[in-house]
Scaffold this motif. Structure first.
Motif, PDB file in Angstrom:
ATOM      1  N   GLY A   1       0.797  -1.227   0.000  1.00 31.46           N
ATOM      2  CA  GLY A   1       0.000   0.000   0.000  1.00 31.46           C
ATOM      3  C   GLY A   1       0.824   1.267   0.000  1.00 31.46           C
ATOM      4  O   GLY A   1       0.298   2.352   0.280  1.00 31.46           O
ATOM      5  N   LEU A   2       2.124   1.171  -0.310  1.00 30.82           N
ATOM      6  CA  LEU A   2       2.993   2.351  -0.296  1.00 30.82           C
ATOM      7  C   LEU A   2       2.515   3.374  -1.323  1.00 30.82           C
ATOM      8  O   LEU A   2       2.417   3.058  -2.512  1.00 30.82           O
ATOM      9  N   PRO A   3       2.188   4.604  -0.911  1.00 32.09           N
ATOM     10  CA  PRO A   3       1.674   5.608  -1.861  1.00 32.09           C
ATOM     11  C   PRO A   3       2.712   5.959  -2.917  1.00 32.09           C
ATOM     12  O   PRO A   3       3.921   5.918  -2.677  1.00 32.09           O
ATOM     13  N   ALA A   4       2.219   6.309  -4.079  1.00 37.41           N
ATOM     14  CA  ALA A   4       3.117   6.661  -5.182  1.00 37.41           C
ATOM     15  C   ALA A   4       3.976   7.868  -4.838  1.00 37.41           C
ATOM     16  O   ALA A   4       5.125   7.968  -5.261  1.00 37.41           O
ATOM     17  N   ARG A   5       3.437   8.802  -4.047  1.00 42.78           N
ATOM     18  CA  ARG A   5       4.196  10.009  -3.705  1.00 42.78           C
ATOM     19  C   ARG A   5       5.436   9.677  -2.867  1.00 42.78           C
ATOM     20  O   ARG A   5       6.401  10.451  -2.840  1.00 42.78           O
ATOM     21  N   LEU A   6       5.414   8.513  -2.197  1.00 50.09           N
ATOM     22  CA  LEU A   6       6.583   8.087  -1.418  1.00 50.09           C
ATOM     23  C   LEU A   6       7.428   7.080  -2.195  1.00 50.09           C
ATOM     24  O   LEU A   6       8.651   7.153  -2.185  1.00 50.09           O
ATOM     25  N   GLU A   7       6.763   6.138  -2.858  1.00 49.71           N
ATOM     26  CA  GLU A   7       7.505   5.060  -3.532  1.00 49.71           C
ATOM     27  C   GLU A   7       8.388   5.591  -4.647  1.00 49.71           C
ATOM     28  O   GLU A   7       9.503   5.124  -4.840  1.00 49.71           O
ATOM     29  N   GLY A   8       7.910   6.557  -5.402  1.00 48.76           N
ATOM     30  CA  GLY A   8       8.688   7.065  -6.526  1.00 48.76           C
ATOM     31  C   GLY A   8       9.588   8.219  -6.179  1.00 48.76           C
ATOM     32  O   GLY A   8      10.193   8.838  -7.056  1.00 48.76           O
ATOM     33  N   ASN A   9       9.705   8.527  -4.898  1.00 49.28           N
ATOM     34  CA  ASN A   9      10.492   9.682  -4.467  1.00 49.28           C
ATOM     35  C   ASN A   9      11.639   9.211  -3.592  1.00 49.28           C
ATOM     36  O   ASN A   9      11.470   8.988  -2.394  1.00 49.28           O
ATOM     37  N   ALA A  10      12.800   9.039  -4.195  1.00 40.93           N
ATOM     38  CA  ALA A  10      13.971   8.555  -3.444  1.00 40.93           C
ATOM     39  C   ALA A  10      14.394   9.544  -2.359  1.00 40.93           C
ATOM     40  O   ALA A  10      15.063   9.180  -1.400  1.00 40.93           O
ATOM     41  N   LYS A  11      13.984  10.810  -2.515  1.00 45.07           N
ATOM     42  CA  LYS A  11      14.364  11.832  -1.543  1.00 45.07           C
ATOM     43  C   LYS A  11      13.263  12.091  -0.514  1.00 45.07           C
ATOM     44  O   LYS A  11      13.304  13.085   0.197  1.00 45.07           O
ATOM     45  N   ALA A  12      12.259  11.218  -0.478  1.00 44.94           N
ATOM     46  CA  ALA A  12      11.173  11.392   0.480  1.00 44.94           C
ATOM     47  C   ALA A  12      11.746  11.447   1.890  1.00 44.94           C
ATOM     48  O   ALA A  12      12.625  10.676   2.260  1.00 44.94           O
ATOM     49  N   SER A  13      11.245  12.373   2.681  1.00 45.77           N
ATOM     50  CA  SER A  13      11.797  12.570   4.018  1.00 45.77           C
ATOM     51  C   SER A  13      11.563  11.339   4.887  1.00 45.77           C
ATOM     52  O   SER A  13      10.562  10.627   4.742  1.00 45.77           O
ATOM     53  N   THR A  14      12.512  11.116   5.783  1.00 45.34           N
ATOM     54  CA  THR A  14      12.381   9.989   6.704  1.00 45.34           C
ATOM     55  C   THR A  14      11.138  10.146   7.559  1.00 45.34           C
ATOM     56  O   THR A  14      10.450   9.168   7.865  1.00 45.34           O
ATOM     57  N   GLU A  15      10.833  11.384   7.955  1.00 44.21           N
ATOM     58  CA  GLU A  15       9.664  11.630   8.785  1.00 44.21           C
ATOM     59  C   GLU A  15       8.391  11.191   8.081  1.00 44.21           C
ATOM     60  O   GLU A  15       7.519  10.547   8.670  1.00 44.21           O
ATOM     61  N   ALA A  16       8.280  11.519   6.782  1.00 41.05           N
ATOM     62  CA  ALA A  16       7.070  11.174   6.026  1.00 41.05           C
ATOM     63  C   ALA A  16       6.928   9.661   5.873  1.00 41.05           C
ATOM     64  O   ALA A  16       5.843   9.108   6.058  1.00 41.05           O
ATOM     65  N   THR A  17       8.019   8.987   5.532  1.00 43.05           N
ATOM     66  CA  THR A  17       7.927   7.538   5.328  1.00 43.05           C
ATOM     67  C   THR A  17       7.677   6.814   6.641  1.00 43.05           C
ATOM     68  O   THR A  17       6.896   5.858   6.687  1.00 43.05           O
ATOM     69  N   GLN A  18       8.311   7.263   7.718  1.00 47.05           N
ATOM     70  CA  GLN A  18       8.107   6.606   9.008  1.00 47.05           C
ATOM     71  C   GLN A  18       6.696   6.855   9.537  1.00 47.05           C
ATOM     72  O   GLN A  18       6.090   5.975  10.154  1.00 47.05           O
TER      73      GLN A  18
END
Length: 713
Positions: free
Chosen positions: A125-142
């Motif tokens: 269920g990983l959202p596309a805004r996180l999965e395709g963003n290698a620079k996604a912040s740790t705070e957002a992914t956690q």
């Protein structure tokens, strides 16, 4: 010249000369036999590094007295220099690509003790805004990961859900997990809520020395009666002595999961006219394979006794090195977590489970070197995984979509004989919805194209999102004013979306209530604008529509552009705002549709926020037709026509709720739903097929469970 020539009677003597002159690291360039023995050309190793001067692209002509042997040595030197330059110019080695967000999260979940099975289900269920963003912040992914894991835990809503329900609660589990102390903690909480007069303690532990006395001390401190029972004696032998107690806590003897007496114990607890709620006590510090075995064996024993075991309490939380393996096994077996114990103090060291806090604790205890628990693969586990995914989806839909619980009740009715459906449906329809609706989107008072039914009236929640609640038109009174009055009283609806222009009576009622409303209109509708009588089509013919807003319409991402003007209607005393909306496709740059609406002038331009709902209602009608056809095609048995219509419209509204929402929760739900069936068509219709599939899967599993229960009897 750095190249030196050595001649000896044999190769051994020549090499001795080379070592003596240039050392053991000398570089041998060439050797050949001569009349005097062996000739070797060599140079010192450090001389190679000194050759920094680039060699010319073409060598100068050799001196006339240069021998072929000397020419060869010069060529060797030049080739060595060229090789050195090539090595100096070589590209730096490619660095491996950084791990993707999914790979990082997978590594993290495995490190804290989750199985790959649960990790994969969560990360699907990983959202596309996180999965395709290698620079996604740790705070957002956690934050996303924590929320996703917490949603997988089934927990008790409040202490009242356990302690305020009369009955018998029995703690079961292996020896040494803390059942007696946990019994005392729960009993203390009950006494704090209800007093000691209506509670009682029972122990079946006659094996451990002092076990009775330990619980008797707690009973004396709490001022509640305590009764001892042999481990294999039926619980109903205490019926007369427990008549004054409304809530009974049973501390059972600890039995190894591999002991056949577990089945005898479960059967003894089942032999009572009062339902017994079995709660499995799990040691949080146990190894994953032990936890797996305990749950499986105790559940098997409960089923053999005709009981269910769906609740658990975790103990020794403070002694657990990490909680990931524990949460993993609880998720895979769909156990409901009631409480967590983290010490010996009674009753302080017992707390209602906070899913977010528990997940945070689990994610904070990573051990990359720890072995990962891999559950044994089996077809049964695959079926359980499918059922778990469906159950999780339906639970999240239940929490998000108002009225979804009522929709599930309707689904359950469809499996009953038709003679029973109508009576049960009357009862459900007479019950007010659990959640109040913000407003009603009234269906057109005509039959849908190609169908013999009219679209029911549908609810919209306080956030302007579709609910799964629907009201068939034939149950409404005649006349718009009477309908509005009845539905507002029944549902507390404040906003109304009407499929037609208003008559004077309905308009007067709405104005008296100061209710916001939107009425559909046609291009041919005549209005008075600045003293001139015009059709709406003429009024907006030359208007420049602006204020573009994103909108999903019939499964497509479009833009909504609008213009409005203050007008009056014949027969109505208050001014209105007439609206013209164009649905624009930014890709093709073409207008896809044009619609007209009227709203009270008192709402001003803020009424634009209400105009998306009637547009989306057109999609709900199309989805309802599809859901009706699915029900007709796949339903087993005969279904009442009204029940089928309520099911179809409720499913369509729930799907529209998900399709038009843009938040992360909706995105995750869409992705999980579509994973059930794949997406081979328009998103909204694919979501509808997936929801129908989820309902069918859940009912099939229930039917299978029921058939096994009948076979066991």
């Amino acid at each position: 010249m750095s190249v030196q020539r050595f001649v000896g009677p044999n190769s051994r003597d020549a090499m001795r000369q080379v070592r003596e002159a240039l050392g053991d690291d000398a570089l041998i360039l060439a050797n050949r036999p001569t009349e005097g023995g062996i000739e070797i050309l060599a140079m010192a190793d450090n001389a190679v590094a000194a050759l920094d001067t680039p060699m010319p692209a073409r060598p100068p002509a050799l001196a006339r007295d240069a021998t072929p042997w000397q020419a060869m040595s010069e060529r060797l030197l030049r080739e060595m220099q060229e090789m050195r330059e090539l090595l100096d110019r070589r590209a730096p080695p490619k660095q491996s690509a950084p791990p993707s967000v999914r790979e990082r999260l997978m590594t993290q979940l495995l490190a804290v003790g989750f199985s790959r099975e649960i990790a994969t289900e969560v990360l699907d269920g990983l959202p596309a805004r996180l999965e395709g963003n290698a620079k996604a912040s740790t705070e957002a992914t956690q934050a996303w990961l924590s929320e996703r894991l917490a949603a997988r835990l089934i927990t008790l809503e409040s202490e009242a859900a356990l302690l305020d329900r009369p009955g018998i609660v029995a703690l079961v589990g292996p020896t040494g997990v803390g059942k007696t102390t946990t019994t005392a903690k729960l009993a203390a909480r009950f006494v704090m809520r209800h007093g000691a007069a209506s509670g009682a303690l029972v122990t079946t532990d006659s094996f451990r020395i002092g076990a009775h006395e330990q619980l008797r001390i707690y009973a004396r401190l709490l001022d509640v009666p305590m009764f001892a029972l042999e481990a294999d004696a039926p619980l109903d032998t205490l019926n007369e002595r427990l008549q004054s107690a409304t809530w009974v806590m049973v501390d059972t003897v600890g039995t190894s999961q591999r002991d056949q007496r577990v089945i005898t114990q479960m059967a003894a607890l089942k032999q009572t006219p009062v339902p017994v709620r079995l709660v499995l006590v799990l040691n949080a510090a146990s190894q994953p394979d032990i936890l797996e075995e305990v749950i499986e064996r105790y559940r098997q024993a409960a089923r053999a006794a005709g009981a269910t075991l769906d609740d658990c309490i975790i103990t020794k939380q403070d002694e657990a090195g990490r909680l990931g393996p524990l949460l993993d096994v609880i998720m895979r077996h769909d156990l409901r977590l009631l409480f967590g114990a983290h010490g010996q103090q009674v009753p302080e060291d017992l707390a209602l489970i906070d899913p977010s806090a528990l997940v945070a604790q689990a994610l904070a205890t990573a051990r990359p070197d720890a072995p990962v628990h891999v559950p044994a693969a089996s077809p049964a586990r695959d079926i359980l995984g499918q059922g778990r995914r469906v159950a999780s989806l339906l639970e999240r839909l239940r929490q998000r979509v108002a009225g979804f619980s009522q929709l599930e009740q309707l689904t359950a009715l469809s499996g009953l004989p038709r003679s029973v459906q109508a009576a049960r449906l009357e009862t459900l329809q007479a019950t007010p919805p659990v959640a109040e609706v913000l407003g009603i989107c009234w269906g057109p008072r005509r039959r849908e194209r190609g169908m013999d039914w009219a679209l029911p009236d549908l609810g919209v929640d306080a956030e302007g999102r579709w609910t799964a609640l629907a009201w068939p038109q034939h149950r409404q009174p005649a006349g718009w004013a009477a309908r509005l009055e009845a539905q507002t009283t029944a549902t507390q609806a404040a906003v109304h979306w009407l499929p037609v222009g208003l008559d004077a009576e309905a308009h007067a009622w709405l104005e008296a209530q100061l209710a916001p409303w939107v009425g559909a209109a046609r291009a041919s509708q005549r209005v008075v604008f600045q003293g001139e009588r015009l059709t709406l089509g003429q009024l907006f013919a030359a208007s420049q529509l602006g204020n573009a807003l994103p909108l999903r319409f019939q499964g497509r991402a479009l833009e909504q552009r609008s213009a409005y003007a203050e007008v009056t209607f014949t027969g109505l005393t208050t001014p209105l705002l007439a609206w013209c909306l164009e649905l624009f496709d930014p890709e093709s740059e073409r207008v896809q549709a044009r619609r007209y609406y009227v709203t009270p002038a008192r709402l001003g331009s803020e009424a634009q926020a209400l105009l998306a709902t009637p547009l989306q209602a057109e999609g709900v009608a199309a989805l309802t037709r599809r859901a009706w056809q699915l029900q007709k095609k796949y339903a087993e048995g005969d279904i009442d026509v009204e029940l089928r219509l309520l099911l179809a419209s409720g499913m369509a509204a729930a799907v529209m709720h998900l399709d038009v929402a843009s938040d992360d929760g909706a995105s995750t739900l869409r992705r999980d739903l579509l994973a059930l069936v794949g997406r081979r068509q328009r998103r909204d219709t694919a979501l509808l097929d997936a929801l129908h599939h989820a309902f069918m899967t859940r009912e099939a599993i229930r039917a299978l469970s029921a058939s096994y229960a009948e076979a066991d009897e």
